[in-house]
Scaffold this motif. Structure first.
Motif, PDB file in Angstrom:
ATOM      1  N   MET A   1      28.685  73.957  21.480  1.00 46.90           N
ATOM      2  CA  MET A   1      28.677  75.337  21.939  1.00 46.90           C
ATOM      3  C   MET A   1      28.713  76.329  20.785  1.00 46.90           C
ATOM      4  O   MET A   1      28.165  77.400  20.897  1.00 46.90           O
ATOM      5  CB  MET A   1      29.868  75.601  22.858  1.00 46.90           C
ATOM      6  CG  MET A   1      29.669  75.102  24.251  1.00 46.90           C
ATOM      7  SD  MET A   1      28.561  76.173  25.128  1.00 46.90           S
ATOM      8  CE  MET A   1      29.239  76.117  26.737  1.00 46.90           C
ATOM      9  N   THR A   2      29.341  75.986  19.683  1.00 47.75           N
ATOM     10  CA  THR A   2      29.420  76.940  18.585  1.00 47.75           C
ATOM     11  C   THR A   2      28.054  77.222  17.977  1.00 47.75           C
ATOM     12  O   THR A   2      27.817  78.321  17.505  1.00 47.75           O
ATOM     13  CB  THR A   2      30.389  76.454  17.489  1.00 47.75           C
ATOM     14  OG1 THR A   2      29.959  75.177  17.037  1.00 47.75           O
ATOM     15  CG2 THR A   2      31.808  76.400  17.988  1.00 47.75           C
ATOM     16  N   SER A   3      27.163  76.243  17.994  1.00 47.48           N
ATOM     17  CA  SER A   3      25.820  76.471  17.474  1.00 47.48           C
ATOM     18  C   SER A   3      25.103  77.537  18.300  1.00 47.48           C
ATOM     19  O   SER A   3      24.453  78.423  17.748  1.00 47.48           O
ATOM     20  CB  SER A   3      25.026  75.168  17.496  1.00 47.48           C
ATOM     21  OG  SER A   3      23.700  75.405  17.117  1.00 47.48           O
ATOM     22  N   PHE A   4      25.238  77.462  19.596  1.00 49.01           N
ATOM     23  CA  PHE A   4      24.630  78.462  20.472  1.00 49.01           C
ATOM     24  C   PHE A   4      25.268  79.830  20.248  1.00 49.01           C
ATOM     25  O   PHE A   4      24.571  80.838  20.163  1.00 49.01           O
ATOM     26  CB  PHE A   4      24.784  78.044  21.938  1.00 49.01           C
ATOM     27  CG  PHE A   4      24.235  79.066  22.889  1.00 49.01           C
ATOM     28  CD1 PHE A   4      22.863  79.221  23.052  1.00 49.01           C
ATOM     29  CD2 PHE A   4      25.086  79.894  23.611  1.00 49.01           C
ATOM     30  CE1 PHE A   4      22.358  80.169  23.918  1.00 49.01           C
ATOM     31  CE2 PHE A   4      24.594  80.853  24.471  1.00 49.01           C
ATOM     32  CZ  PHE A   4      23.211  80.990  24.626  1.00 49.01           C
ATOM     33  N   GLU A   5      26.579  79.872  20.117  1.00 50.37           N
ATOM     34  CA  GLU A   5      27.280  81.134  19.885  1.00 50.37           C
ATOM     35  C   GLU A   5      26.900  81.737  18.533  1.00 50.37           C
ATOM     36  O   GLU A   5      26.748  82.953  18.415  1.00 50.37           O
ATOM     37  CB  GLU A   5      28.788  80.929  19.983  1.00 50.37           C
ATOM     38  CG  GLU A   5      29.253  80.632  21.407  1.00 50.37           C
ATOM     39  CD  GLU A   5      30.697  80.161  21.471  1.00 50.37           C
ATOM     40  OE1 GLU A   5      31.319  79.966  20.401  1.00 50.37           O
ATOM     41  OE2 GLU A   5      31.185  79.977  22.595  1.00 50.37           O
ATOM     42  N   ASP A   6      26.735  80.879  17.530  1.00 53.63           N
ATOM     43  CA  ASP A   6      26.307  81.359  16.212  1.00 53.63           C
ATOM     44  C   ASP A   6      24.909  81.963  16.283  1.00 53.63           C
ATOM     45  O   ASP A   6      24.650  83.014  15.693  1.00 53.63           O
ATOM     46  CB  ASP A   6      26.321  80.223  15.185  1.00 53.63           C
ATOM     47  CG  ASP A   6      27.724  79.766  14.834  1.00 53.63           C
ATOM     48  OD1 ASP A   6      28.684  80.521  15.119  1.00 53.63           O
ATOM     49  OD2 ASP A   6      27.856  78.650  14.283  1.00 53.63           O
ATOM     50  N   ARG A   7      24.015  81.302  16.999  1.00 60.91           N
ATOM     51  CA  ARG A   7      22.656  81.833  17.167  1.00 60.91           C
ATOM     52  C   ARG A   7      22.683  83.154  17.910  1.00 60.91           C
ATOM     53  O   ARG A   7      21.952  84.081  17.577  1.00 60.91           O
ATOM     54  CB  ARG A   7      21.778  80.834  17.913  1.00 60.91           C
ATOM     55  CG  ARG A   7      21.320  79.713  17.042  1.00 60.91           C
ATOM     56  CD  ARG A   7      20.290  78.816  17.652  1.00 60.91           C
ATOM     57  NE  ARG A   7      19.867  79.176  18.989  1.00 60.91           N
ATOM     58  CZ  ARG A   7      19.242  78.372  19.814  1.00 60.91           C
ATOM     59  NH1 ARG A   7      18.959  77.140  19.433  1.00 60.91           N
ATOM     60  NH2 ARG A   7      18.884  78.758  21.010  1.00 60.91           N
ATOM     61  N   GLN A   8      23.540  83.237  18.915  1.00 59.38           N
ATOM     62  CA  GLN A   8      23.640  84.473  19.691  1.00 59.38           C
ATOM     63  C   GLN A   8      24.157  85.612  18.804  1.00 59.38           C
ATOM     64  O   GLN A   8      23.627  86.716  18.838  1.00 59.38           O
ATOM     65  CB  GLN A   8      24.557  84.284  20.890  1.00 59.38           C
ATOM     66  CG  GLN A   8      24.637  85.501  21.782  1.00 59.38           C
ATOM     67  CD  GLN A   8      25.480  85.271  23.024  1.00 59.38           C
ATOM     68  OE1 GLN A   8      26.057  84.211  23.208  1.00 59.38           O
ATOM     69  NE2 GLN A   8      25.543  86.276  23.865  1.00 59.38           N
ATOM     70  N   ARG A   9      25.178  85.341  18.002  1.00 60.27           N
ATOM     71  CA  ARG A   9      25.708  86.360  17.088  1.00 60.27           C
ATOM     72  C   ARG A   9      24.653  86.786  16.067  1.00 60.27           C
ATOM     73  O   ARG A   9      24.519  87.967  15.752  1.00 60.27           O
ATOM     74  CB  ARG A   9      26.960  85.845  16.372  1.00 60.27           C
ATOM     75  CG  ARG A   9      28.212  85.991  17.190  1.00 60.27           C
ATOM     76  CD  ARG A   9      29.458  85.756  16.330  1.00 60.27           C
ATOM     77  NE  ARG A   9      30.424  85.070  17.147  1.00 60.27           N
ATOM     78  CZ  ARG A   9      30.708  83.763  17.117  1.00 60.27           C
ATOM     79  NH1 ARG A   9      30.098  82.976  16.256  1.00 60.27           N
ATOM     80  NH2 ARG A   9      31.585  83.233  17.915  1.00 60.27           N
ATOM     81  N   ALA A  10      23.912  85.823  15.549  1.00 55.69           N
ATOM     82  CA  ALA A  10      22.862  86.136  14.572  1.00 55.69           C
ATOM     83  C   ALA A  10      21.780  87.004  15.210  1.00 55.69           C
ATOM     84  O   ALA A  10      21.293  87.960  14.600  1.00 55.69           O
ATOM     85  CB  ALA A  10      22.248  84.852  14.018  1.00 55.69           C
TER      86      ALA A  10
END
Length: 107
Positions: A1-10
């Motif tokens: 899930m953190t990968s998706f959240e990181d992409r969303q933040r980026a």
């Protein structure tokens, strides 16, 4: 899930940056259009600076470019400058390109 959240933040950060750049281009364009119109009206350097700032402020009246076109065209007409609205719109397009170029060179 953190990968998706990181992409969303980026993505959100890129969106915010793109919006800031677009705002800066439009503000610079409006200032350039104000200076162009002031030259046509044969304003003094102090009056040119004040007028360019007034054109930038005029853009906050409504979304889009109509408020800027209305102000500049109205002021040019009131100053007895023989010009039509199409020339003002063309100046907006040309000054957009110049503003983008100036902004890219300053970064």
């Amino acid at each position: 899930m953190t990968s998706f959240e990181d992409r969303q933040r980026a993505f959100e950060a890129k969106f915010a940056r793109d919006e800031e750049v677009a705002f800066r281009i439009v503000a610079r364009r409006n200032r350039l259009v104000g200076q162009w119109a002031a030259e046509l009206m044969q304003l003094t350097p102090a009056e040119t600076d004040a007028y360019a700032k007034a054109v930038v402020q005029a853009d906050f009246e409504e979304a889009g470019d109509e408020d800027v076109v209305r102000k500049v065209y109205g002021d040019l007409t009131a100053a007895n400058v023989d010009i039509d609205e199409a020339v003002v719109r063309r100046a907006l397009e040309e000054k957009t390109i110049e503003a983008r170029r100036q902004l890219l060179q300053s970064e």
